[in-house]
Design a protein around this motif. Structure first.
Motif, PDB file in Angstrom:
ATOM      1  N   ILE A 210     -29.147  -2.605  -5.806  1.00 58.55           N
ATOM      2  CA  ILE A 210     -30.186  -3.328  -4.269  1.00 58.55           C
ATOM      3  C   ILE A 210     -31.639  -2.943  -5.608  1.00 58.55           C
ATOM      4  O   ILE A 210     -32.041  -3.824  -5.314  1.00 58.55           O
ATOM      5  CB  ILE A 210     -30.003  -2.105  -3.377  1.00 58.55           C
ATOM      6  CG1 ILE A 210     -29.013  -1.943  -2.449  1.00 58.55           C
ATOM      7  CG2 ILE A 210     -31.410  -2.131  -2.478  1.00 58.55           C
ATOM      8  CD1 ILE A 210     -28.580  -3.823  -1.856  1.00 58.55           C
ATOM      9  N   ALA A 213     -31.649  -5.762  -7.773  1.00 57.48           N
ATOM     10  CA  ALA A 213     -32.695  -7.008  -6.558  1.00 57.48           C
ATOM     11  C   ALA A 213     -33.802  -7.253  -6.210  1.00 57.48           C
ATOM     12  O   ALA A 213     -34.739  -8.427  -6.031  1.00 57.48           O
ATOM     13  CB  ALA A 213     -31.088  -6.698  -5.246  1.00 57.48           C
ATOM     14  N   CYS A 226     -32.761 -12.661  -7.488  1.00 56.38           N
ATOM     15  CA  CYS A 226     -32.551 -11.212  -6.079  1.00 56.38           C
ATOM     16  C   CYS A 226     -30.798 -11.693  -5.496  1.00 56.38           C
ATOM     17  O   CYS A 226     -30.199 -10.627  -5.130  1.00 56.38           O
ATOM     18  CB  CYS A 226     -33.854 -11.270  -5.481  1.00 56.38           C
ATOM     19  SG  CYS A 226     -33.313 -10.035  -4.168  1.00 56.38           S
ATOM     20  N   LEU A 230     -27.866  -9.582  -4.681  1.00 56.24           N
ATOM     21  CA  LEU A 230     -27.018  -9.012  -3.192  1.00 56.24           C
ATOM     22  C   LEU A 230     -26.314 -10.090  -3.180  1.00 56.24           C
ATOM     23  O   LEU A 230     -24.994  -9.284  -2.714  1.00 56.24           O
ATOM     24  CB  LEU A 230     -28.290 -10.028  -2.487  1.00 56.24           C
ATOM     25  CG  LEU A 230     -29.510  -8.340  -2.569  1.00 56.24           C
ATOM     26  CD1 LEU A 230     -30.646  -9.135  -1.950  1.00 56.24           C
ATOM     27  CD2 LEU A 230     -28.781  -7.212  -2.296  1.00 56.24           C
ATOM     28  N   ALA A 243     -27.480  -4.467   1.235  1.00 56.28           N
ATOM     29  CA  ALA A 243     -26.837  -6.308   0.535  1.00 56.28           C
ATOM     30  C   ALA A 243     -27.457  -7.024   1.932  1.00 56.28           C
ATOM     31  O   ALA A 243     -28.047  -7.680   1.222  1.00 56.28           O
ATOM     32  CB  ALA A 243     -25.530  -6.161  -0.162  1.00 56.28           C
TER      33      ALA A 243
END
Length: 244
Positions: A210, A213, A226, A230, A243
């Motif tokens: 995470i 991202a 990003c 995810l 996510a």
């Protein structure tokens, strides 16, 4: 899917898997009974099933035995699987149990971070070299301000002290650098230090996360990078709420 009695095919579709490991654990004193079964989600048939009755002292051996048995049945290879002894995160079973309780609370959301902290502190009191307990304690402190009115300044100081201990015990802890990334990015707004810690974490553990991202999107406005990160996370864990 704990406690749920859903259709195996539906669960398999949600997780995008062909097999499921189902099990139960019953503990009485220092004795533990684990029932595990590997199920084919296509037709609900049992590929393998076994019951283990041991003492809590054997908990890590049981986990390793189950993993190896499943690997054998599925004809896959477990990375690092040799004939050596199982590497235990701690020799103290009570500390291990305390970490499990704390992790269960922490996984329920930020609001439970404060309640989880004493469990990780207890684990550390029982085993001062338990790296995972320090890592989880630092994570709990990091999330605590999101669900309470604790001082951010004091929280940051505690986290940095914990990270120093973690890196002394395990210089290759990617979690320690990930936590520092979060501190510099979320609390201190020091972008240079945040990026440096993120690079260190990724150099140790390159799996999608995470932090990567969000950093790529908020810092570089790189939506595609990003999104890619995810989607990789969701592919690894289709039920990862963060996510989504």
């Amino acid at each position: 899917f704990k406690g749920e009695k859903g259709d195996l095919r539906e669960i398999g579709d949600k997780l995008d898997v062909a097999t499921l490991l189902e099990g139960s654990v019953v503990k009485s004193g220092n004795k533990i009974r684990i029932t595990a079964q590997l199920i084919d989600t296509n037709d609900g048939s049992h590929i393998w099933a076994e019951q283990y009755e041991r003492s809590m002292d054997d908990i890590f051996s049981i986990k390793d035995e189950i993993s190896r048995m499943i690997a054998t049945r599925m004809k896959i290879t477990i990375l690092g699987s040799g004939t050596g002894t199982v590497q235990k995160p701690t020799e103290n079973i009570e500390a291990y149990e305390s970490v499990l309780y704390g992790t269960q609370l922490l996984n329920r959301g930020f609001d439970n971070a404060k309640a989880a902290i004493p469990f990780f502190e207890k684990a550390i009191q029982l085993d001062s070299t338990y790296v995972a307990a320090y890592e989880l304690l630092a994570e709990a402190h990091f999330f605590n301000p999101f669900g309470s009115d604790v001082s951010v300044e004091n929280t940051v100081e505690k986290i940095k002290q914990l990270v120093q201990i973690i890196l002394k015990l395990d210089p290759n802890s990617a979690t320690a650098h990930s936590i520092l990334f979060g501190v510099y990015w979320s609390y201190e707004w020091d972008w240079d230090k945040a990026e440096a810690e993120l690079r260190l974490a990724n150099a140790i553990d390159s799996r999608p996360n995470i932090g990567n991202a969000l950093y790529r999107y908020t810092t570089y406005n790189d939506f595609k990078a990003c999104e890619k990160e995810l989607l990789e996370l969701i592919n690894l864990d289709p039920l990862d709420k963060e996510a989504y």
